[in-house]
Design a protein around this motif. Structure first.
Motif, PDB file in Angstrom:
ATOM      1  N   LYS A  29       4.882  -8.042  -1.395  1.00  0.00           N
ATOM      2  CA  LYS A  29       4.728  -8.316  -2.712  1.00  0.00           C
ATOM      3  C   LYS A  29       5.599  -7.730  -3.640  1.00  0.00           C
ATOM      4  O   LYS A  29       5.573  -8.329  -5.001  1.00  0.00           O
ATOM      5  N   ALA A  30       6.203  -6.609  -3.303  1.00  0.00           N
ATOM      6  CA  ALA A  30       7.180  -6.015  -4.061  1.00  0.00           C
ATOM      7  C   ALA A  30       8.459  -6.431  -3.920  1.00  0.00           C
ATOM      8  O   ALA A  30       9.711  -5.921  -4.585  1.00  0.00           O
ATOM      9  N   HIS A  31       8.633  -7.698  -2.975  1.00  0.00           N
ATOM     10  CA  HIS A  31       9.924  -8.402  -2.878  1.00  0.00           C
ATOM     11  C   HIS A  31      10.953  -7.820  -1.771  1.00  0.00           C
ATOM     12  O   HIS A  31      12.179  -7.573  -2.271  1.00  0.00           O
ATOM     13  N   LYS A 362       2.508  -2.138  -2.228  1.00  0.00           N
ATOM     14  CA  LYS A 362       3.100  -2.560  -3.521  1.00  0.00           C
ATOM     15  C   LYS A 362       3.518  -1.555  -4.570  1.00  0.00           C
ATOM     16  O   LYS A 362       4.673  -1.776  -4.868  1.00  0.00           O
ATOM     17  N   LYS A 363       2.668  -0.724  -4.763  1.00  0.00           N
ATOM     18  CA  LYS A 363       3.255   0.086  -5.724  1.00  0.00           C
ATOM     19  C   LYS A 363       4.472   1.013  -5.423  1.00  0.00           C
ATOM     20  O   LYS A 363       5.382   1.241  -5.928  1.00  0.00           O
ATOM     21  N   GLY A 365       6.614  -0.052  -2.940  1.00  0.00           N
ATOM     22  CA  GLY A 365       7.648  -0.879  -2.796  1.00  0.00           C
ATOM     23  C   GLY A 365       8.339  -1.092  -4.308  1.00  0.00           C
ATOM     24  O   GLY A 365       9.694  -0.979  -4.218  1.00  0.00           O
ATOM     25  N   LYS A 366       7.422  -1.211  -5.480  1.00  0.00           N
ATOM     26  CA  LYS A 366       8.483  -1.238  -6.472  1.00  0.00           C
ATOM     27  C   LYS A 366       9.134   0.119  -6.857  1.00  0.00           C
ATOM     28  O   LYS A 366       9.986   0.105  -7.484  1.00  0.00           O
ATOM     29  N   TYR A 367       8.512   1.183  -6.630  1.00  0.00           N
ATOM     30  CA  TYR A 367       8.773   2.582  -6.669  1.00  0.00           C
ATOM     31  C   TYR A 367      10.331   2.641  -6.093  1.00  0.00           C
ATOM     32  O   TYR A 367      11.224   3.274  -6.474  1.00  0.00           O
ATOM     33  N   ASN A 369      12.271   0.099  -5.288  1.00  0.00           N
ATOM     34  CA  ASN A 369      13.158  -0.805  -5.835  1.00  0.00           C
ATOM     35  C   ASN A 369      13.914  -0.026  -6.913  1.00  0.00           C
ATOM     36  O   ASN A 369      15.045  -0.160  -7.313  1.00  0.00           O
ATOM     37  N   THR A 370      13.144   0.844  -7.791  1.00  0.00           N
ATOM     38  CA  THR A 370      13.731   1.685  -8.884  1.00  0.00           C
ATOM     39  C   THR A 370      14.699   2.584  -8.305  1.00  0.00           C
ATOM     40  O   THR A 370      15.530   3.075  -8.926  1.00  0.00           O
TER      41      THR A 370
END
Length: 372
Positions: A29-31, A362-363, A365-367, A369-370
């Motif tokens: 979901k976070a790609h 998901k959170k 994964g977004k982290y 990504n940064t």
């Protein structure tokens, strides 16, 4: 970005396979899509299932005694190479008891011995015995009784019950029937702790309180174990007290190792090798692990702690998702996402563990990504 997802079970909520699936779902979901899932264990609940999944195994049902000698339906896995995977918790585990039934002075490992015997009867030639999650502090005497070992008191009277309460009554051991039964059977123990059988960090003082012992009962059990260790050492001509990991499952490991010359494996390292974790992480950019509760004990021998130590040596960031995070900060995890950060009530968090894990993954994964 290549991410290895290697969680332990979230005890009481998700097994390691479902936990890994939930993390993968959140990461996608976070790609993040280059994901390798390796469910892991350390000898505790779920270890047999993970090991059996690595081979063509099937489950065998077995009627045995639970820790309080009540009949229950249990079982084990066996593969085409005649290797059986037995989990002590499935016959002699705390999970089989209500909290008001916890009784380490009276609980027995007899059912685990019954599982071993059944596996041999249907053709097992190798047995992987996973010791985590036991309800017992009987030093494995119950299991040995099921396998034919006879224990006598100082009046040469046969002791009928193998439990913590009878350990100091044992004066003589006759293991000839067990030795004969296990002839040409290769048994390996998978233990999730490295404690000795007795002493300050032994089976009674460290683990009996978790199994329901009050302070007075802890003292009783420690004294009973020490008496038994003296008899065991003399009979087996070993220094049973000095066996690393011997305190696993209430002293079960030490007795089986001393009496039957059985090898004890450190659970997490053994499982990580068997699952191919070390190979899979050679090109990893990040590792995600986890378990139900992450606390100081996680760092000493449990799978997430072993993975964390590996990541530090390999210079790979290690993240964690858990039910509750009790670690003090800072710690060596790159970041820890706890389900109780979303749902404060631990029981509700357990009930909604899959969906909450997806949200936290998901959170995470977004982290991640940064950080790219």
């Amino acid at each position: 970005m290549r991410i290895v997802v290697a969680p332990n079970a979230m005890k009481g909520s998700l097994d390691a396979f479902d936990f890994a699936d939930a993390i993968e779902c959140g990461l996608r979901k976070a790609h993040l899509n280059h994901i390798v899932k390796i469910p892991v264990a350390d000898g505790g609940d779920g270890t047999a299932k993970i090991l059996s999944a690595l081979s063509n195994s099937h489950f065998v049902h077995s009627l045995v005694c639970d820790p309080l000698n009540r009949p229950i339906e249990s079982g084990f896995y066996i593969d085409n190479n005649h290797t059986a995977f037995i989990e002590m918790a499935d016959a002699s585990g705390l999970k089989l008891l209500q909290k008001n039934e916890y009784s380490p002075l009276h609980s027995t490992s007899y059912g685990t011995g019954q599982l071993i015997k059944h596996a041999i009867e249907i053709g097992a030639r190798k047995i992987i015995l996973c010791l985590g999650g036991s309800a017992t502090v009987d030093a494995g005497t119950g299991a040995l009784m099921a396998l034919g070992t006879k224990f006598y008191n100082n009046k040469n009277k046969l002791i009928e019950q193998g439990c913590g309460n009878t350990l100091d009554q044992i004066d003589k051991i006759d293991s000839s029937e067990t030795t004969s039964l296990l002839k040409n059977i290769d048994i390996e123990i998978i233990a999730d702790v490295e404690n000795l059988i007795s002493g300050a960090n032994g089976a009674a003082k460290t683990f009996a309180p978790q199994k329901g012992a009050n302070p007075n009962e802890v003292i009783q059990l420690e004294n009973k174990i020490k008496t038994f260790v003296s008899v065991l050492s003399a009979h087996s001509k070993t220094h049973a007290q000095n066996i690393t990991g011997g305190g696993a499952a209430g002293g079960f490991a030490a007795t089986f190792a001393a009496l039957l010359n059985i090898r004890i494996n450190h659970g997490a390292n053994y499982i990580l090798r068997q699952t191919g974790f070390f190979e899979a992480t050679k090109k990893a950019d990040a590792i995600i692990t986890g378990e139900g509760i992450i606390d100081e004990s996680t760092l000493f021998g449990k799978a997430p702690g072993t993975i964390l130590n590996f990541g530090e040596l390999a210079n790979i960031p290690v993240y964690a998702i858990c039910g509750s995070n009790l670690l003090q900060t800072p710690n060596k995890f790159e970041k820890v996402f706890a389900l109780t950060a979303i749902e404060k009530n631990p029981q509700t968090a357990m009930n909604k563990a899959y969906e909450l894990t997806v949200i936290q993954a998901k959170k995470l994964g977004k982290y991640i990504n940064t950080k790219q």
